[in-house]
Structures are given as structure tokens and as C-alpha cells.
Design a protein around this motif. Structure first.
Motif, PDB file in Angstrom:
ATOM      1  N   PRO A  66       6.497  -1.562  -3.029  1.00  0.00           N
ATOM      2  CA  PRO A  66       6.922  -0.338  -2.315  1.00  0.00           C
ATOM      3  C   PRO A  66       7.779  -0.679  -1.094  1.00  0.00           C
ATOM      4  N   LYS A  67       8.915   0.017  -0.999  1.00  0.00           N
ATOM      5  CA  LYS A  67       9.799  -0.229   0.145  1.00  0.00           C
ATOM      6  C   LYS A  67       9.138   0.213   1.448  1.00  0.00           C
ATOM      7  N   SER A  68       8.302   1.255   1.363  1.00  0.00           N
ATOM      8  CA  SER A  68       7.642   1.765   2.564  1.00  0.00           C
ATOM      9  C   SER A  68       6.473   0.887   2.976  1.00  0.00           C
ATOM     10  N   GLY A  69       6.038   0.028   2.072  1.00  0.00           N
ATOM     11  CA  GLY A  69       4.819  -0.747   2.316  1.00  0.00           C
ATOM     12  C   GLY A  69       3.570  -0.021   1.838  1.00  0.00           C
ATOM     13  N   GLY A  70       3.698   1.265   1.553  1.00  0.00           N
ATOM     14  CA  GLY A  70       2.540   2.052   1.124  1.00  0.00           C
ATOM     15  C   GLY A  70       2.439   2.093  -0.394  1.00  0.00           C
ATOM     16  N   MET A  71       1.309   1.653  -0.919  1.00  0.00           N
ATOM     17  CA  MET A  71       1.153   1.604  -2.373  1.00  0.00           C
ATOM     18  C   MET A  71       1.166   2.998  -2.998  1.00  0.00           C
ATOM     19  N   ALA A  72       0.691   4.008  -2.244  1.00  0.00           N
ATOM     20  CA  ALA A  72       0.681   5.368  -2.786  1.00  0.00           C
ATOM     21  C   ALA A  72       2.112   5.856  -3.054  1.00  0.00           C
ATOM     22  N   ASP A  73       3.051   5.413  -2.223  1.00  0.00           N
ATOM     23  CA  ASP A  73       4.455   5.803  -2.445  1.00  0.00           C
ATOM     24  C   ASP A  73       4.967   5.213  -3.758  1.00  0.00           C
ATOM     25  N   ALA A  74       4.626   3.940  -3.971  1.00  0.00           N
ATOM     26  CA  ALA A  74       5.041   3.299  -5.226  1.00  0.00           C
ATOM     27  C   ALA A  74       4.351   3.960  -6.410  1.00  0.00           C
ATOM     28  N   ALA A  75       3.062   4.265  -6.249  1.00  0.00           N
ATOM     29  CA  ALA A  75       2.297   4.879  -7.352  1.00  0.00           C
ATOM     30  C   ALA A  75       2.914   6.211  -7.756  1.00  0.00           C
ATOM     31  N   ARG A  76       3.234   7.054  -6.755  1.00  0.00           N
ATOM     32  CA  ARG A  76       3.835   8.362  -7.062  1.00  0.00           C
ATOM     33  C   ARG A  76       5.177   8.177  -7.768  1.00  0.00           C
ATOM     34  N   ALA A  77       5.928   7.160  -7.338  1.00  0.00           N
ATOM     35  CA  ALA A  77       7.223   6.899  -7.979  1.00  0.00           C
ATOM     36  C   ALA A  77       7.030   6.464  -9.431  1.00  0.00           C
ATOM     37  N   ILE A  78       6.087   5.576  -9.678  1.00  0.00           N
ATOM     38  CA  ILE A  78       5.850   5.094 -11.058  1.00  0.00           C
ATOM     39  C   ILE A  78       5.385   6.254 -11.946  1.00  0.00           C
ATOM     40  N   GLU A  79       4.624   7.168 -11.349  1.00  0.00           N
ATOM     41  CA  GLU A  79       4.137   8.319 -12.123  1.00  0.00           C
ATOM     42  C   GLU A  79       5.274   9.239 -12.579  1.00  0.00           C
ATOM     43  N   ARG A  80       6.465   9.060 -12.021  1.00  0.00           N
ATOM     44  CA  ARG A  80       7.621   9.808 -12.524  1.00  0.00           C
ATOM     45  C   ARG A  80       8.082   9.285 -13.893  1.00  0.00           C
TER      46      ARG A  80
ATOM     47  N   PRO B 293       2.785   8.504 -17.957  1.00  0.00           N
ATOM     48  CA  PRO B 293       1.776   9.562 -17.855  1.00  0.00           C
ATOM     49  C   PRO B 293       0.404   9.084 -17.404  1.00  0.00           C
ATOM     50  N   ALA B 294       0.295   7.864 -16.879  1.00  0.00           N
ATOM     51  CA  ALA B 294      -1.001   7.339 -16.453  1.00  0.00           C
ATOM     52  C   ALA B 294      -1.329   7.777 -15.030  1.00  0.00           C
ATOM     53  N   ASP B 295      -2.588   7.609 -14.658  1.00  0.00           N
ATOM     54  CA  ASP B 295      -3.030   7.846 -13.284  1.00  0.00           C
ATOM     55  C   ASP B 295      -2.838   6.537 -12.516  1.00  0.00           C
ATOM     56  N   ILE B 296      -1.670   6.390 -11.913  1.00  0.00           N
ATOM     57  CA  ILE B 296      -1.384   5.152 -11.172  1.00  0.00           C
ATOM     58  C   ILE B 296      -1.963   5.243  -9.761  1.00  0.00           C
ATOM     59  N   LEU B 297      -1.933   6.465  -9.179  1.00  0.00           N
ATOM     60  CA  LEU B 297      -2.526   6.654  -7.842  1.00  0.00           C
ATOM     61  C   LEU B 297      -3.998   6.278  -7.839  1.00  0.00           C
ATOM     62  N   GLY B 298      -4.652   6.546  -8.944  1.00  0.00           N
ATOM     63  CA  GLY B 298      -6.086   6.283  -9.038  1.00  0.00           C
ATOM     64  C   GLY B 298      -6.428   4.880  -9.514  1.00  0.00           C
TER      65      GLY B 298
END
Lengths: 388, 121
Positions: free
Chosen positions: A75-89, A92-97
Motif C-alpha cells: 500500500p502506498k499509504s502504508g495502510g493495509m486497509a487501503d490496499a485491501a479495498r483496492a484489491i477488492e475492486r 470477490p474475496a473478503d480481503i479486508l477481513g
């Protein structure tokens, strides 16, 4: 008789085949080499596919799967949740979880609801690691770079990948790295093996317990040989990998799933969790509307296990009929052959949902003859994953 | 007893007007572990080059062709029950079928062992 000339392609092919870091080891082990997804890969060793397959189910097989793509998303922001939301685009998996140190199966979809590739995603705490199919890796890399560039640095790793599979995989790896014994199915950890930090996942493509070990190319041979020193561990080639995954009922991308197969018809609905079917994170991946509609409505055709009732192997491409003679094909076999552990032919393919109930007898056409095949249930050989 | 080979990797042991036919050790090794063998019925009349049997390895199916014309007078059921015999002893107990030659001279033009060994290198 005409003998399969696959091995000569290596000499005549216009583009030179790529080699994995274990290529010299395969030659030293006298492997029969064949081109696969642009790589010169071991099809089998002198022991032969049947013994390699059965040894993997009885003890442990070591597979070179370095041809597969390993891609890091940071993640460019350093935050994994940002990367997870991007991958979810894109999936169809739950990457955030997906918790740190855990791995999950998913697939890249396209706008028409088909599957572009299937892959593994690991949460490595400060980045995600993807393992993708060899034949798809250039396409996947481009798709990830294009789709995630605002949010992630996308990098393809030039590392080796070794799969150690079978009931003795844990004891064999534990000799070199005792901590592996504490891992559960789909755990991912960094382990030191013969002095080298490796990324180890407790997963595989055989239905057995086992590990997939991502490691630097320059130590791959030393570590492979370190594992092979154990008499429980024998090298196994791509031919055994294919028969093992078929017995386990696992899909081969390009054969059993592709851009024309949607997840519901492929029997992969389980990989689309509730978090992506309802609530604020519903859909959002390519083809979501089509894919989710089909999950609700049910698919018109289904991927099913097929048990041929004669000794004749029924292979990919064989058309399936409801009748012993006449009629039109209602589906086809996508993978099939001989299952060395079940000691009989096995197959999978697509049939209309109305004819997908276990026990339904259909007919596969092989060399002009209709042979009975019964719809069966997956897997043909029980999975042996290590679960808590 | 005359031993002959074909470019399609079959061997023939010819004794009078009957030839015992199988696949060569080279072919068996190239195919890998066999898991299925389909043989012709006794009494089948074959033309030269006709598909007579099928062998399947784990990976693929291959046709076996009749090396010369004739009539099938015996088949080796043992290899149907246990195809691994072909891998273990391709040129002895792994024989496929016996062929009553339509023309006893037809096999004479096939390769001898030295010529076959040169072919497979």
C-alpha cells in the motif's frame, strides 16, 4: 503408434523456454522435461508419475512450482486497509477481513462475469503476496498495475517456489524449520530454512497437508536438496501434480475454469463470502452484477465430478450425452484421466444443472463409443488439510 | 524366429505364419506409466496400418497400428488387467496380440533390430 512429441518442442520452439532456479536439479535427477507455460518443466522423474503420485499421498512429494507468478502489492499509504479495498475492486474475496499471516483463495473476474485467473492472496502484515498461474502472470501483472496503481506498488518477485506435499511434509520441513509444525491450513509465516528467510504457506494443490515455500532463487537448489535428503521426500513432476489435483477435485485454470465460466457454475460460490454479497461492500468487482445474480438464481450448468464406469479413461474435450446413442452433446469433460490413488479413471466437466445430481448416469464419447459415466461428488480423495 | 520392428515402434516376433506383436521398450518408456490397454477381438481382420489397439498413459491416449495385414488369433488379456506389465516387460510378457499373417513375406521388409536402434538413436 505415434508417440507424444512434447519433449522435442523444447528444441524446435521459436521462443526459448524459460528455466526455473531448479532446472539444473531436474536435469541432475534425470527428469523428463516438457514445455509448460513457457517454461522447461519436469513432467516426471525416472520413478514415473504413478509412483510420484502415490508417494506424495503416502509420504511427501517435492514439486518445483517456480514457474508460477509471485506478485507483491504494497500500500502506498502504508495502510493495509487501503490496499485491501483496492484489491477488492478486482476480486470477490473478503480481503479486508483477511488477517495478517493468513492466506485465501480467490480469482480475478472480468466484466462478463468470467474468471481471468485464480490465485492465492496472503496478508503479509505490510503487504499482500499473490501467487498466480504461470500462463496468466503477464496478464495479471498488467491488470494489477492498471487497476491498483493509485493505491499500491505492484512488484513481481523473481523467487523460487517449492511445494512440499503429503502426510510427511510437516515432519520433513520441521527437521529444517521446527516452527512449521505450529501452522494451520492457510497460515503464512516467515520461517528460516537452512539459514534463509523463506515465506511459507500451509497449503497446496494436491488435497494433502503440505507447504508452499517462497524462497530466493539462489538458495532454491540447496533447500530443495536439503528436503530431498530425507527418505520420506521424493521429487514429483507436473504430471503427478495434475493427477493429484484432479483427485482432490481442484480446478485447473484454462481447463476447468476460464473467461467463459462464472464462479457459480464452476462450483466456486464458497469463495465469494457474505461480505461481498450484501452490505456496504457488496459487489464492486468486475462482472459483479452478473456473478451475484447467478449466485442467487443458480447456474444453468454446473461443474461436476464424473466417475467413468468402465476402465477407459475419459479425457478433456470428451462430449457428454444423456443417451447411449443419438442426441446432442449437453456438456463436456474439462479434465479427466486416471486417478492413481483411486486406481480408476476420474474426470470433471460441465453438465446442465438438471442433470448434475450425484448418481445421474451420462455417456461420454471416447473414440466414437458412448461410455457410461456417473455424476459423483468431489473430492475423489478426501482432503487432509491441517485444521485447528 | 524372425524379429522385426516398425517405424511406429512396434516389434514382431515371427514364427512361421504367426507374428506376436507388441510395442518396443523405447515406446513404453516414452509413453510412461500405462493405465489402460484396449485390444482387438480375436478374429478381427486387419489391413496394414489399421488402428488395432489403444494404449493410455496417465497423460494421453495413443493408437497402435497393425504393422502388416492379417487376422488376430490371440490377445494378451494379462496386459488389459494390468497395463504395468507393458512398462515392465514390453518385449516379452507385455506382448499385445498374435497375428496370422495374410502374406508371410510381408514382414520381411520391416526393420531388423540394428536398423530400429539406429532409428531411435
Amino acid at each position: 503408434m505415434s508417440i507424444d512429441a512434447k519433449t522435442s518442442d523444447a528444441k524446435t520452439s521459436a521462443t526459448p523456454l524459460q528455466r526455473t532456479p531448479l532446472h539444473a536439479l531436474h536435469l541432475a535427477l534425470d527428469a523428463r522435461m516438457a514445455p509448460f507455460a513457457g517454461y522447461d518443466m519436469p513432467l516426471n522423474y525416472p520413478t514415473g508419475v504413478l509412483k510420484e503420485h502415490r508417494h506424495t499421498r503416502a509420504a511427501a512429494g517435492l514439486f518445483d512450482v517456480s514457474h508460477m507468478g509471485q506478485i507483491i502489492l504494497r500500500p502506498k499509504s502504508g495502510g493495509m486497509a487501503d490496499a485491501a479495498r483496492a484489491i477488492e475492486r478486482l476480486v470477490p474475496a473478503d480481503i479486508l477481513g483477511l488477517a495478517p499471516g493468513r492466506q485465501r483463495y480467490t480469482f480475478l473476474t472480468n466484466d462478463s462475469g468470467g474468471i481471468l485467473d485464480d490465485l492465492m492472496v496472503s496478508n503479509r502484515s505490510d503487504h499482500y503476496l499473490l501467487v498466480v498461474n504461470a500462463a496468466c502472470k503477464a496478464q495479471d501483472l498488467a491488470l494489477l498495475q492498471d487497476g491498483l496503481e493509485r493505491d499500491c506498488n505492484v512488484e513481481q518477485l523473481d523467487r523460487a517456489l517449492i511445494a512440499l506435499q503429503g502426510p510427511k511434509a510437516e515432519s520433513a520441513l520441521a527437521r529444517l524449520s521446527p516452527d512449521c509444525a505450529g501452522m494451520q491450513f492457510m497460515d503464512v509465516r516467515e520461517l528460516t530454512i537452512l539459514g534463509t528467510e523463506c515465506v511459507v504457506a500451509r497449503s497446496g494443490y494436491t488435497g494433502e497437508d503440505g507447504f508452499e515455500i517462497s524462497l530466493p532463487a539462489d538458495v532454491a537448489r540447496e533447500i530443495a536438496e536439503g528436503l530431498l535428503e530425507n527418505p520420506d521426500v521424493a521429487p514429483a513432476g507436473l504430471a503427478a501434480r495434475d493427477t493429484l489435483r484432479l483427485e482432490a477435485g481442484l480446478c485447473l485454470y484454462g481447463a476447468d475454469i476460464d473467461t467463459a465460466t462464472a464462479p457459480a457454475m464452476a462450483g466456486l460460490s464458497w469463495a465469494i463470502p457474505a461480505a461481498r454479497r450484501q452490505g456496504p461492500r457488496t459487489g464492486g468487482f468486475p462482472g459483479a452484477r452478473i456473478i451475484l445474480e447467478e449466485l442467487d438464481r443458480g447456474a444453468a450448468s454446473r461443474r461436476v465430478a464424473l466417475a467413468p464406469e468402465t476402465r477407459t479413461p475419459v479425457r478433456a474435450g470428451a462430449p457428454l450425452f444423456a443417451e447411449e446413442s443419438g442426441g446432442t452433446p449437453l456438456g463436456h469433460v474439462t479434465s479427466g484421466g486416471f486417478g492413481p490413488s483411486v486406481d480408476r479413471p476420474i474426470a470433471m466437466g460441465y453438465v446442465p444443472t438438471a442433470l448434475s445430481a450425484p448418481g445421474t448416469v451420462l455417456f461420454a464419447e471416447v473414440r466414437g463409443r458412448r461410455l457410461p459415466v456417473a455424476v459423483a461428488t468431489f473430492p475423489f480423495v478426501e482432503h487432509q488439510y491441517k485444521r485447528a | 524366429m524372425l524379429l522385426r520392428f516398425t517405424e511406429d515402434h512396434e516389434w514382431l516376433k515371427i514364427d512361421g505364419e504367426v507374428a506376436t506383436v507388441g510395442i518396443t521398450a523405447y515406446a513404453a518408456e516414452q509413453l510412461g506409466d500405462l493405465v489402460f490397454v484396449q485390444l482387438p477381438e480375436i478374429g478381427t481382420t486387419l489391413d496394414k496400418g489399421q488402428e488395432v489397439a489403444v494404449v493410455e498413459s496417465v497423460k494421453a491416449a495413443s493408437d497402435v497400428y497393425a504393422p502388416v495385414a492379417g487376422e488376430v488369433v490371440a490377445i494378451n488379456e494379462e496386459i488389459v488387467n494390468d497395463p504395468s506389465i507393458v512398462n515392465a516387460n514390453p518385449e516379452s510378457s507385455g506382448w499385445f496380440y498374435k497375428l496370422k499373417l495374410a502374406d508371410v513375406k510381408s514382414a520381411e521388409g520391416l526393420m531388423d533390430e540394428a536398423a530400429y536402434k539406429e532409428l531411435i538413436g
